[in-house]
Design a protein around this motif. Structure first.
Motif, mmCIF file in Angstrom:
data_model
loop_
_atom_site.group_PDB
_atom_site.id
_atom_site.type_symbol
_atom_site.label_atom_id
_atom_site.label_comp_id
_atom_site.label_asym_id
_atom_site.label_seq_id
_atom_site.Cartn_x
_atom_site.Cartn_y
_atom_site.Cartn_z
ATOM 1 N N LEU A 78 -8.839 -5.444 4.764
ATOM 2 C CA LEU A 78 -8.615 -6.722 4.075
ATOM 3 C C LEU A 78 -7.656 -6.539 2.902
ATOM 4 O O LEU A 78 -6.691 -7.307 2.742
ATOM 5 N N VAL A 79 -7.894 -5.512 2.098
ATOM 6 C CA VAL A 79 -7.026 -5.252 0.943
ATOM 7 C C VAL A 79 -5.605 -4.910 1.417
ATOM 8 O O VAL A 79 -4.617 -5.348 0.821
ATOM 9 N N ARG A 80 -5.515 -4.155 2.510
ATOM 10 C CA ARG A 80 -4.195 -3.832 3.075
ATOM 11 C C ARG A 80 -3.450 -5.104 3.442
ATOM 12 O O ARG A 80 -2.253 -5.240 3.199
ATOM 13 N N SER A 81 -4.160 -6.065 4.028
ATOM 14 C CA SER A 81 -3.509 -7.322 4.438
ATOM 15 C C SER A 81 -3.043 -8.123 3.224
ATOM 16 O O SER A 81 -2.179 -8.992 3.352
ATOM 17 N N ARG A 133 2.798 -4.249 -7.391
ATOM 18 C CA ARG A 133 3.331 -2.985 -7.915
ATOM 19 C C ARG A 133 4.720 -3.254 -8.488
ATOM 20 O O ARG A 133 5.737 -2.899 -7.901
ATOM 21 N N GLY A 157 -1.683 -6.656 0.625
ATOM 22 C CA GLY A 157 -0.652 -5.874 -0.062
ATOM 23 C C GLY A 157 -1.204 -4.969 -1.148
ATOM 24 O O GLY A 157 -0.476 -4.583 -2.074
ATOM 25 N N GLY A 158 -2.467 -4.620 -1.047
ATOM 26 C CA GLY A 158 -3.068 -3.710 -2.022
ATOM 27 C C GLY A 158 -3.626 -4.446 -3.222
ATOM 28 O O GLY A 158 -3.730 -5.673 -3.236
ATOM 29 N N ALA A 198 -11.047 -2.106 3.297
ATOM 30 C CA ALA A 198 -9.708 -1.522 3.139
ATOM 31 C C ALA A 198 -8.684 -2.289 3.963
ATOM 32 O O ALA A 198 -7.554 -2.504 3.527
ATOM 33 N N PHE A 250 -12.963 -9.995 7.785
ATOM 34 C CA PHE A 250 -12.457 -8.753 8.385
ATOM 35 C C PHE A 250 -13.560 -7.924 9.040
ATOM 36 O O PHE A 250 -13.269 -7.034 9.831
ATOM 37 N N MET A 300 -5.962 4.995 -0.431
ATOM 38 C CA MET A 300 -5.733 3.716 0.242
ATOM 39 C C MET A 300 -6.835 3.369 1.259
ATOM 40 O O MET A 300 -7.238 2.207 1.352
ATOM 41 N N MET A 340 0.851 -1.179 0.000
ATOM 42 C CA MET A 340 0.000 0.000 0.000
ATOM 43 C C MET A 340 0.896 1.242 0.000
ATOM 44 O O MET A 340 1.805 1.325 -0.793
ATOM 45 N N TYR A 392 -11.651 -1.670 -4.789
ATOM 46 C CA TYR A 392 -11.519 -2.852 -3.918
ATOM 47 C C TYR A 392 -12.714 -3.798 -4.086
ATOM 48 O O TYR A 392 -12.940 -4.670 -3.247
ATOM 49 N N ASN A 445 4.298 -4.103 6.107
ATOM 50 C CA ASN A 445 3.164 -5.010 6.174
ATOM 51 C C ASN A 445 3.673 -6.375 6.609
ATOM 52 O O ASN A 445 4.665 -6.855 6.082
#
Lengths: 88, 252
Positions: free
Chosen positions: B88-91, B165, B93-94, B86, A54, B47, A1, B74, A6
């Protein structure tokens, strides 16, 4: 991100949120833009039961300084706990 | 600005359109009432996700005369409270860069097909959305103008590259297909003023049309009125003026 800081850890235990206990199996840790706290970045820990998703996570968003204090205290408590268990 | 005795209306609603690989995703569409033709803008959310601020920004664009589309980038992660999705997506790695580019370019195609749009489409985003907007302006020819608002990680070292990325956006600068506006804060850590200068040098070297503005006493997210620590009223007011002037020039 936005920071690439992370990590995740498999955990065993339980946690309580919304008046309900639940089993936890994973902790997701990130230092990034928080979703609630008014910091540019926060140390965030999501305690998750993978099966529950989540939406029922137990979420923490801490300032970096608070996270450092917490990590130090946990580290010391864990050190003492390990010594206690090994000394029995 | 609408005269006080003129009719004014806005329609804002959830829609579905084909994003990357033709997969249907949700988006928030806001548009002025009327037959148009109106210029259009795709908004790439930040983000923290497809949240209230982004929907407000989408309506703000519509108030200023744009058909504005904010896709839920997302969407494939599932549905629930925006902060849960957000997280969940963060966990994870995007989201993958190519998927986001496909979602944003698909948004432009969707907008152009609407009977009340002019055919001119811009793209804008803040934070990770600024980076995504820039990527979409480089990797597609879907846009007529791009606004990158404090997009971090346009400049990336080898260690910053991830499976989601895999390429630093600055490396695509030669392929930038439209004029670029950049708004940044001097106190920001991502991007730092040094990284912004590096990006500016790459744009100059490639002969690309751009205008960058660096605001003093502002960090990351200085438009975010719901984030008191980040919000800078004076800089935000000026930044919105510059954004509307830029889109007015290139999309009007």
């Amino acid at each position: 991100m936005c920071t690439n800081i992370n990590a995740q850890a498999a955990i065993a235990g339980s946690g309580k949120a919304g008046g309900q206990w639940m089993q936890l199996d994973t902790a997701h840790i990130a230092y990034d833009h928080p979703l609630h706290s008014d910091y540019e970045h926060a140390l965030m820990i999501d305690f998750v039961n993978g099966g529950a998703g989540f939406g029922s996570r137990i979420a923490l968003e801490l300032s970096l300084e608070a996270a450092e204090r917490l990590a130090a205290v946990i580290g010391e408590a864990v050190r003492q706990a390990r010594a206690y268990e090994d000394g029995r | 600005m609408t005269a006080t005795d003129a009719y004014e209306g806005m329609i804002a609603e959830t829609v579905v359109y084909p994003g990357a690989d033709g997969e249907l995703i949700h988006a928030y569409l806001a548009r002025p009432a009327g037959p148009g033709p109106f210029p259009a803008v795709v908004l790439a959310h930040h983000m923290p996700g497809w949240d209230a601020w982004y929907k407000e920004a989408t309506r703000k664009m519509a108030y200023h005369g744009y058909v504005a589309l904010a896709p839920d980038l997302y969407c494939r992660a599932g549905h629930g409270e925006p902060d849960d999705i957000a997280a969940l997506v963060r966990s994870q790695g995007g989201v993958p860069d190519p998927q986001v580019v496909g979602d944003l370019a698909g948004g432009a195609a969707f907008l152009r097909a609407l009977p009340y749009t002019s055919g001119k489409v811009g793209v804008m985003g803040t934070c990770s959305g600024g980076r995504h907007a820039y990527l979409a302006a480089c990797l597609s020819d879907a846009f007529d103008a791009c606004a990158d608002l404090w997009g971090g990680h346009v400049v990336m070292g080898e260690a910053d590259l991830t499976p989601n990325r895999p390429v630093a956006p600055i490396d695509y600068t030669e392929r930038l297909s439209c004029p670029l506006l950049g708004l940044f804060g001097e106190l920001d850590k991502a991007p730092t003023p040094e990284q912004v200068a590096q990006h500016e040098a790459a744009l100059t070297a490639a002969g690309k049309p751009y205008e960058f503005h660096m605001y003093p006493d502002a960090g990351h997210g200085f438009f975010y009125h719901d984030r008191p620590a980040a919000y800078r009223a004076e800089q935000a007011v000026d930044g919105w003026k510059k954004l509307f002037a830029f889109f007015g020039q290139h999309l009007g």
